[in-house]
Motif scaffolding. Structure first.
Motif, PDB file in Angstrom:
ATOM      1  N   SER A  90       0.973  -1.230   0.347  1.00 29.06           N
ATOM      2  CA  SER A  90      -0.064   0.265  -0.101  1.00 29.06           C
ATOM      3  C   SER A  90       0.764   1.130  -0.672  1.00 29.06           C
ATOM      4  N   LYS A  91       0.235   2.696  -0.404  1.00 27.77           N
ATOM      5  CA  LYS A  91       1.412   3.278  -0.897  1.00 27.77           C
ATOM      6  C   LYS A  91       0.706   4.300   0.007  1.00 27.77           C
ATOM      7  N   MET A  92      -1.024   4.477   0.280  1.00 29.73           N
ATOM      8  CA  MET A  92      -1.947   5.117   1.080  1.00 29.73           C
ATOM      9  C   MET A  92      -2.380   4.466   1.840  1.00 29.73           C
ATOM     10  N   ILE A  93      -1.820   4.577   3.639  1.00 35.74           N
ATOM     11  CA  ILE A  93      -2.727   3.719   4.342  1.00 35.74           C
ATOM     12  C   ILE A  93      -3.739   4.875   5.654  1.00 35.74           C
ATOM     13  N   ALA A  94      -4.554   5.070   5.387  1.00 33.91           N
ATOM     14  CA  ALA A  94      -5.629   6.116   6.449  1.00 33.91           C
ATOM     15  C   ALA A  94      -6.023   5.146   7.866  1.00 33.91           C
ATOM     16  N   ILE A  95      -5.388   6.099   8.637  1.00 33.76           N
ATOM     17  CA  ILE A  95      -6.209   5.395  10.430  1.00 33.76           C
ATOM     18  C   ILE A  95      -6.831   5.564  10.699  1.00 33.76           C
ATOM     19  N   CYS A  96      -8.302   5.431  10.537  1.00 37.16           N
ATOM     20  CA  CYS A  96      -9.891   6.123  10.882  1.00 37.16           C
ATOM     21  C   CYS A  96     -10.038   5.136  12.930  1.00 37.16           C
ATOM     22  N   GLN A  97     -10.747   6.669  13.163  1.00 42.31           N
ATOM     23  CA  GLN A  97     -10.924   6.014  14.487  1.00 42.31           C
ATOM     24  C   GLN A  97     -12.984   5.148  14.009  1.00 42.31           C
ATOM     25  N   TYR A  98     -13.352   3.463  14.475  1.00 40.65           N
ATOM     26  CA  TYR A  98     -14.768   3.070  14.346  1.00 40.65           C
ATOM     27  C   TYR A  98     -15.024   2.566  15.290  1.00 40.65           C
ATOM     28  N   GLN A 159      -8.122  12.412  -2.650  1.00 45.67           N
ATOM     29  CA  GLN A 159      -9.463  12.952  -2.660  1.00 45.67           C
ATOM     30  C   GLN A 159     -11.146  12.223  -2.493  1.00 45.67           C
ATOM     31  N   GLU A 160     -11.167  10.822  -3.312  1.00 46.64           N
ATOM     32  CA  GLU A 160     -11.951  10.364  -3.179  1.00 46.64           C
ATOM     33  C   GLU A 160     -12.077   9.779  -2.047  1.00 46.64           C
ATOM     34  N   MET A 161     -11.207   9.432  -0.875  1.00 49.29           N
ATOM     35  CA  MET A 161     -11.537   8.463   0.224  1.00 49.29           C
ATOM     36  C   MET A 161     -12.337   9.593   1.116  1.00 49.29           C
ATOM     37  N   LEU A 162     -11.324  11.194   0.977  1.00 51.87           N
ATOM     38  CA  LEU A 162     -11.811  11.876   2.197  1.00 51.87           C
ATOM     39  C   LEU A 162     -14.139  12.604   1.612  1.00 51.87           C
ATOM     40  N   ARG A 163     -14.154  11.826   0.082  1.00 50.81           N
ATOM     41  CA  ARG A 163     -15.721  12.182  -0.396  1.00 50.81           C
ATOM     42  C   ARG A 163     -15.954  11.021   0.262  1.00 50.81           C
ATOM     43  N   ASN A 172     -13.607   8.701  11.771  1.00 46.70           N
ATOM     44  CA  ASN A 172     -13.271   9.899  11.912  1.00 46.70           C
ATOM     45  C   ASN A 172     -11.860   9.765  11.626  1.00 46.70           C
ATOM     46  N   LEU A 173     -11.589  10.448  10.546  1.00 42.65           N
ATOM     47  CA  LEU A 173     -10.112  10.317  10.281  1.00 42.65           C
ATOM     48  C   LEU A 173      -8.829  10.657  11.309  1.00 42.65           C
ATOM     49  N   LEU A 174      -8.152   9.288  11.544  1.00 44.83           N
ATOM     50  CA  LEU A 174      -7.134   9.965  13.305  1.00 44.83           C
ATOM     51  C   LEU A 174      -5.257  10.446  12.368  1.00 44.83           C
ATOM     52  N   TYR A 191      -2.792  17.460   2.042  1.00 50.91           N
ATOM     53  CA  TYR A 191      -2.282  16.916   0.598  1.00 50.91           C
ATOM     54  C   TYR A 191      -3.049  16.934  -0.711  1.00 50.91           C
ATOM     55  N   ALA A 192      -4.778  16.017  -0.112  1.00 51.62           N
ATOM     56  CA  ALA A 192      -6.195  15.641  -1.173  1.00 51.62           C
ATOM     57  C   ALA A 192      -6.857  16.899  -1.703  1.00 51.62           C
ATOM     58  N   LYS A 193      -6.312  18.620  -1.403  1.00 49.89           N
ATOM     59  CA  LYS A 193      -6.417  20.293  -2.318  1.00 49.89           C
ATOM     60  C   LYS A 193      -5.025  19.639  -3.538  1.00 49.89           C
TER      61      LYS A 193
END
Length: 251
Positions: A90-98, A159-163, A172-174, A191-193
């Motif tokens: 993976s090049k992009m890894i996002a950690i979110c609170q579940y 951008q797609e992930m935040l959308r 929630n994105l951490l 970075y998404a902008k």
């Protein structure tokens, strides 16, 4: 009883003994019973009890503690292998609170993310913390406190992930890690902008072409100016020669 005795005597005369003999035992007289110790004597026994002296050096300091190595479960090994493979690919890894999310919303979110090649994964903290502490992603450890979701993608689709996440307020994105760079929530939003790679390459090519055109214009400005000055000088010389001839003919 007398009948039994006569029966035994009759068979004993024929040299035959019965297998069953009746023997009567008398009851034994119990003369000693257990008595509880007197309270004063109990106190005396406790006071006069021998207490061995303690050693000067504790025993735990003399004998080294032997750590029992627990063998990992096969399921834990499988999860750790999956975590290593997911972080490697993976090049992009996002950690979110579940938080608690309805099942339908969760399925719909996973379907929308999968269209952009973003996969939703869940690994327990018992597997993530040992892996992160031994890897180059150890700075992500403060984010793994409660239940977390990992959004992984081999491409950078910020951008797609935040959308998609805007439609699920329970998640929630951490923080995130993009191209081995750890970003906070605000840093990932910034970075998404940023424009895409194709747009950035087009802007760079346009800027370079503009610079080359300006360079060629600047290089051509000197010779053109010199040429115009020489033309003006030639015209001026021709005019002077014509005027000189006209004045000579008049004289």
């Amino acid at each position: 009883m007398a009948a039994v005795t006569r029966w035994c005597k009759r068979f004993c005369k024929t040299d035959w003994l019965p297998t069953l003999q009746l023997i009567r035992h008398g009851s034994k007289a119990v003369t000693r019973h257990w008595r509880p110790m007197h309270f004063v004597r109990q106190k005396l026994m406790e006071v006069t009890k021998y207490i061995p002296p303690k050693p000067l050096i504790p025993e735990r300091c003399i004998k080294p503690q032997v750590k029992q190595v627990e063998e990992e479960n096969g399921y834990v090994k499988l999860l750790r292998r999956d975590v290593e493979q997911a972080f490697h690919e993976s090049k992009m890894i996002a950690i979110c609170q579940y938080n608690e999310v309805p099942a339908n919303d969760m399925v719909l979110m996973g379907y929308r993310l999968r269209k952009y090649n973003i996969h939703v994964k869940y690994f327990p903290n018992e597997v993530m913390i040992p892996f992160l502490s031994e890897s180059k992603y150890k700075n992500l450890l403060p984010l793994f406190v409660g239940r977390n979701l990992l959004l992984m993608s081999p491409e950078t689709r910020a951008q797609e992930m935040l959308r998609v996440l805007r439609g699920v307020p329970q998640i929630n994105l951490l923080g995130a890690c993009v191209d081995n760079t750890i970003l906070s929530k605000q840093g990932f939003t910034n970075y998404a902008k940023l424009p895409s790679m194709v747009t950035a390459q087009g802007e760079v090519v346009g800027a370079l072409s503009l610079m080359t055109s300006q360079t060629s214009t600047l290089l051509q400005r000197g010779p053109v100016h010199l040429t115009s000055l020489l033309d003006q000088y030639v015209k001026q010389q021709n005019c002077e020669s014509v005027e000189a001839k006209e004045t000579g003919t008049l004289d």
